[in-house]
Design a protein around this motif. Sequence first.
Motif, PDB file in Angstrom:
ATOM      1  N   THR A 117       0.827  -1.204   0.000  1.00 30.41           N
ATOM      2  CA  THR A 117       0.000   0.000   0.000  1.00 30.41           C
ATOM      3  C   THR A 117       0.860   1.253   0.000  1.00 30.41           C
ATOM      4  O   THR A 117       1.953   1.278   0.585  1.00 30.41           O
ATOM      5  CB  THR A 117      -0.942   0.023   1.218  1.00 30.41           C
ATOM      6  N   ILE A 126      -3.443   8.571  -0.550  1.00 32.45           N
ATOM      7  CA  ILE A 126      -3.987   7.413   0.171  1.00 32.45           C
ATOM      8  C   ILE A 126      -5.457   7.219  -0.177  1.00 32.45           C
ATOM      9  O   ILE A 126      -5.913   6.093  -0.441  1.00 32.45           O
ATOM     10  CB  ILE A 126      -3.791   7.604   1.690  1.00 32.45           C
ATOM     11  N   ALA A 183       0.430   3.759   1.617  1.00 31.55           N
ATOM     12  CA  ALA A 183       0.543   4.284   2.982  1.00 31.55           C
ATOM     13  C   ALA A 183       1.898   3.934   3.605  1.00 31.55           C
ATOM     14  O   ALA A 183       2.363   4.650   4.495  1.00 31.55           O
ATOM     15  CB  ALA A 183      -0.582   3.749   3.853  1.00 31.55           C
ATOM     16  N   GLU A 226      -5.792   5.748  -3.719  1.00 32.65           N
ATOM     17  CA  GLU A 226      -5.502   4.317  -3.761  1.00 32.65           C
ATOM     18  C   GLU A 226      -6.665   3.492  -3.231  1.00 32.65           C
ATOM     19  O   GLU A 226      -6.982   2.423  -3.762  1.00 32.65           O
ATOM     20  CB  GLU A 226      -4.234   4.014  -2.980  1.00 32.65           C
ATOM     21  N   GLN A 227      -7.304   3.992  -2.174  1.00 34.04           N
ATOM     22  CA  GLN A 227      -8.417   3.264  -1.594  1.00 34.04           C
ATOM     23  C   GLN A 227      -9.594   3.147  -2.570  1.00 34.04           C
ATOM     24  O   GLN A 227     -10.298   2.140  -2.566  1.00 34.04           O
ATOM     25  CB  GLN A 227      -8.868   3.943  -0.301  1.00 34.04           C
TER      26      GLN A 227
END
Length: 239
Positions: A163, A232, A165, A235-236
């Motif tokens: 991820t 972030i 993150a 991406e989610q």
Amino acid sequence: MTATTQTVREIALEHPSSIRVFEQFGIDYCCGGRKPLAEACTAGNLEIGAVIAALEAAEKGPRPEVEDWASKSLERLSSHIVTTHHAYIKRELPRLALLAEKVVNRHGSNHTELPVIAAKLAQLDEELTSHLAKEEAVLFPYMASLERALANGSAKPRNCFGTIANPIAMMTQEHDDAGRLIAEISNLSSHFTTPEDACPTYHAFFDGLREFEQDLHQHIHLENNILFPRAIELEQTAN
């Protein structure tokens, strides 16, 4: 305009005019921006009424042209960060290092904080050089490719870190480290106040450090508070 329970970060995002006020009072709006305004004022021994008055005056006064980076693409924002703030760091740190050497050689025996400042500046240079390279070679290009893939309906690009993150957490920690070092330099220099025996080079060094601190705070604000949270979130939406 401003609730004392709002975080400094929230105020900076909602009211860009507040950034100059925070710089004036020495309130950290980037790395330490998650503190409520009241708590930040207490920590800095600041009269909260005076800070709020200055914030309200800045909001009512003439506003300089400010780019709304929250509405721009991640690619455009990251490109702005590279061409403006990364370029500034790469240009300014070598210049400050030369000034530091001259000032330490001339005044270091009388002002023993100067060699310490120079050492911390060298550490900051080393850490930021590595930090910028990682952002430019890996993180920012991935953000741009992720954004393009979603816009085109393509598959999410592959990466080596899972991820997004994960590298963002690393970059944020490195921002905290850089923020701590520049704060230590500021404290050692009495917030860039030159002594009576300071030569022109001494003044130029401290003026340069002050400007560097301001640019670094603006740089970290754009990444921590705008670029990284949006990446972030993007991406989610792709998962």
